[in-house]
Scaffold this motif. Structure first.
Motif, mmCIF file in Angstrom:
data_model
loop_
_atom_site.group_PDB
_atom_site.id
_atom_site.type_symbol
_atom_site.label_atom_id
_atom_site.label_comp_id
_atom_site.label_asym_id
_atom_site.label_seq_id
_atom_site.Cartn_x
_atom_site.Cartn_y
_atom_site.Cartn_z
ATOM 1 N N GLN A 128 0.839 -1.202 0.000
ATOM 2 C CA GLN A 128 0.000 0.000 0.000
ATOM 3 C C GLN A 128 0.868 1.244 0.000
ATOM 4 O OE1 GLN A 128 -2.819 0.135 3.204
ATOM 5 N NE2 GLN A 128 -3.705 2.077 2.564
ATOM 6 N N VAL A 129 0.521 2.204 -0.845
ATOM 7 C CA VAL A 129 1.292 3.440 -0.967
ATOM 8 C C VAL A 129 0.345 4.634 -0.929
ATOM 9 C CG1 VAL A 129 3.207 2.410 -2.241
ATOM 10 C CG2 VAL A 129 1.215 3.260 -3.490
ATOM 11 N N ASP A 130 0.893 5.796 -0.634
ATOM 12 C CA ASP A 130 0.089 7.017 -0.650
ATOM 13 C C ASP A 130 0.155 7.636 -2.045
ATOM 14 O OD1 ASP A 130 2.610 8.051 -0.789
ATOM 15 O OD2 ASP A 130 2.543 9.110 1.121
ATOM 16 N N HIS A 131 -0.340 8.853 -2.169
ATOM 17 C CA HIS A 131 -0.332 9.521 -3.471
ATOM 18 C C HIS A 131 1.072 10.039 -3.760
ATOM 19 C CE1 HIS A 131 0.291 13.771 -2.370
ATOM 20 N NE2 HIS A 131 -0.112 13.341 -1.191
ATOM 21 N N GLY A 132 1.334 10.289 -5.010
ATOM 22 C CA GLY A 132 2.570 10.957 -5.388
ATOM 23 C C GLY A 132 3.775 10.040 -5.374
ATOM 24 N N SER A 133 4.342 9.831 -6.544
ATOM 25 C CA SER A 133 5.493 8.941 -6.651
ATOM 26 C C SER A 133 6.811 9.691 -6.490
ATOM 27 C CB SER A 133 5.480 8.232 -8.008
ATOM 28 O OG SER A 133 6.461 7.244 -8.099
ATOM 29 N N PHE A 134 6.806 10.992 -6.788
ATOM 30 C CA PHE A 134 8.048 11.777 -6.729
ATOM 31 C C PHE A 134 8.013 12.771 -5.579
ATOM 32 C CE2 PHE A 134 10.610 15.491 -7.651
ATOM 33 C CZ PHE A 134 11.815 14.936 -8.044
ATOM 34 N N PRO A 135 9.038 12.752 -4.708
ATOM 35 C CA PRO A 135 10.139 11.786 -4.640
ATOM 36 C C PRO A 135 9.748 10.586 -3.782
ATOM 37 C CG PRO A 135 10.476 13.444 -2.989
ATOM 38 C CD PRO A 135 9.207 13.815 -3.713
ATOM 39 N N SER A 136 10.604 9.586 -3.734
ATOM 40 C CA SER A 136 10.394 8.462 -2.835
ATOM 41 C C SER A 136 10.670 8.905 -1.399
ATOM 42 C CB SER A 136 11.329 7.313 -3.210
ATOM 43 O OG SER A 136 11.415 6.373 -2.157
ATOM 44 N N GLY A 137 9.641 8.839 -0.548
ATOM 45 C CA GLY A 137 9.847 9.201 0.856
ATOM 46 C C GLY A 137 10.815 8.265 1.553
ATOM 47 N N HIS A 138 10.787 6.983 1.174
ATOM 48 C CA HIS A 138 11.738 6.025 1.744
ATOM 49 C C HIS A 138 13.167 6.433 1.403
ATOM 50 C CE1 HIS A 138 8.283 3.437 2.462
ATOM 51 N NE2 HIS A 138 9.059 2.500 2.981
ATOM 52 N N ALA A 139 13.387 6.848 0.137
ATOM 53 C CA ALA A 139 14.727 7.249 -0.278
ATOM 54 C C ALA A 139 15.166 8.531 0.428
ATOM 55 C CB ALA A 139 14.768 7.438 -1.791
ATOM 56 N N VAL A 140 14.251 9.476 0.603
ATOM 57 C CA VAL A 140 14.579 10.704 1.332
ATOM 58 C C VAL A 140 15.009 10.352 2.758
ATOM 59 C CG1 VAL A 140 13.687 12.870 2.250
ATOM 60 C CG2 VAL A 140 13.055 12.147 -0.055
ATOM 61 N N THR A 141 14.265 9.455 3.403
ATOM 62 C CA THR A 141 14.607 9.023 4.758
ATOM 63 C C THR A 141 15.980 8.375 4.791
ATOM 64 O OG1 THR A 141 12.290 8.695 5.372
ATOM 65 C CG2 THR A 141 13.942 7.493 6.654
ATOM 66 N N ALA A 142 16.275 7.522 3.802
ATOM 67 C CA ALA A 142 17.568 6.843 3.763
ATOM 68 C C ALA A 142 18.706 7.837 3.580
ATOM 69 C CB ALA A 142 17.585 5.803 2.648
ATOM 70 N N GLY A 143 18.545 8.790 2.670
ATOM 71 C CA GLY A 143 19.584 9.783 2.452
ATOM 72 C C GLY A 143 19.840 10.630 3.683
ATOM 73 N N ALA A 144 18.763 11.062 4.334
ATOM 74 C CA ALA A 144 18.900 11.868 5.549
ATOM 75 C C ALA A 144 19.547 11.063 6.673
ATOM 76 C CB ALA A 144 17.528 12.384 5.984
ATOM 77 N N LEU A 145 19.177 9.790 6.794
ATOM 78 C CA LEU A 145 19.742 8.935 7.834
ATOM 79 C C LEU A 145 21.238 8.741 7.636
ATOM 80 C CD1 LEU A 145 19.366 6.909 10.232
ATOM 81 C CD2 LEU A 145 18.945 5.161 8.494
ATOM 82 N N VAL A 146 21.655 8.421 6.418
ATOM 83 C CA VAL A 146 23.063 8.151 6.141
ATOM 84 C C VAL A 146 23.919 9.385 6.403
ATOM 85 C CG1 VAL A 146 24.716 7.652 4.301
ATOM 86 C CG2 VAL A 146 22.637 6.276 4.525
ATOM 87 N N PHE A 147 23.514 10.522 5.879
ATOM 88 C CA PHE A 147 24.308 11.730 6.054
ATOM 89 C C PHE A 147 24.171 12.287 7.475
ATOM 90 C CE2 PHE A 147 24.556 11.359 1.559
ATOM 91 C CZ PHE A 147 25.672 12.070 1.163
ATOM 92 N N GLY A 148 23.005 12.069 8.090
ATOM 93 C CA GLY A 148 22.827 12.524 9.470
ATOM 94 C C GLY A 148 23.742 11.795 10.433
ATOM 95 N N ILE A 149 23.849 10.477 10.287
ATOM 96 C CA ILE A 149 24.743 9.713 11.157
ATOM 97 C C ILE A 149 26.200 10.055 10.866
ATOM 98 C CG2 ILE A 149 25.578 7.382 11.673
ATOM 99 C CD1 ILE A 149 22.745 6.393 11.517
#
Length: 234
Positions: A128-149
């Motif tokens: 199940q997904v919400d509306h809007g494919s761009f951008p991937s929220g999962h990918a945004v979370t991953a990018g923020a997590l990697v650079f945040g740590i």
């Protein structure tokens, strides 16, 4: 200043992609590449691969499990260690990336998700997904997590930071793979999503840099206390 300029550059690329996709959300200029990648990677509902442990790890990272990790577990660990400045930085990074950047752009662009096409053997999102494919929220979370740590690791700790960058690269590549494997996003959604998350983290890294730097090398309060109260030996 390098952190700020990198953040601005990545955000500019993110914003430009948003504008270019918004011009024709149904078939933007990236569509030929996105279609090719989907044909190679996209799984069918009958495939057992997308429900195995590794893909599900990435699935949870962008859902409740990831929210608990980034909004509760990591900030709580930093607070317990007495690094409240780093805690504020990490919370800000998560909020700016996942909420401000991702959700704002999703609503502005509203790109359609991959749809099923029986004639071509293509399938709709397998979760199940919400509306809007761009951008991937999962990918945004991953990018923020990697650079945040990465920001929490002093540059003087070369091995630790290099090790984390390797782990982080695998996390980001894995997120691209999983989000396109389950037909939840187009390839361009995930790549640009990572850039957006990295931009948010770099911006907060620059803004919080004096506070983050003051936490480097700061003794963990309960370890420092146990050492200072230990009885002297003759």
């Amino acid at each position: 200043m390098a952190l700020l300029w990198w953040s601005i550059g990545l955000f500019a690329a993110f914003a430009l992609m948003g504008v270019l996709i918004a011009v024709n959300p149904g078939s933007p200029f990236t569509q030929p590449l996105d279609d090719w990648w989907r044909g190679v990677i996209g799984a069918s509902p009958d495939s057992g691969l997308y429900r195995t442990a590794l893909p599900m790890l990435f699935q949870e990272l962008g859902q409740i499990g990831g929210a608990i990790l980034t909004m509760i577990v990591i900030p709580a660990a930093l607070a317990i260690m007495g690094r409240w400045r780093s805690m504020l930085f990490f919370l800000s990074t998560s909020l700016v990336g996942a909420l401000l950047f991702a959700q704002t752009m999703k609503n502005l662009v509203d790109r359609p998700r991959p749809a099923a096409d029986a004639a071509l053997g293509l399938y709709a999102p397998l979760f199940q997904v919400d509306h809007g494919s761009f951008p991937s929220g999962h990918a945004v979370t991953a990018g923020a997590l990697v650079f945040g740590i990465a920001a929490l690791i002093p540059a003087s700790r070369h091995i630790a930071r290099r090790t984390w960058w390797i782990i982080g690269a695998l996390l980001m590549i894995g997120m691209i793979w999983q989000r396109t494997l389950i037909n939840a996003h187009w390839l361009s959604d995930t790549v640009v999503g990572l850039a957006a998350g990295a931009s948010a983290a770099l911006l907060m890294w620059w803004a919080f840099w004096p506070l983050i730097r003051s936490d480097y090398g700061r003794p963990v309060w309960f370890l420092h206390r146990s050492t200072s109260t230990a009885p002297a030996t003759n």
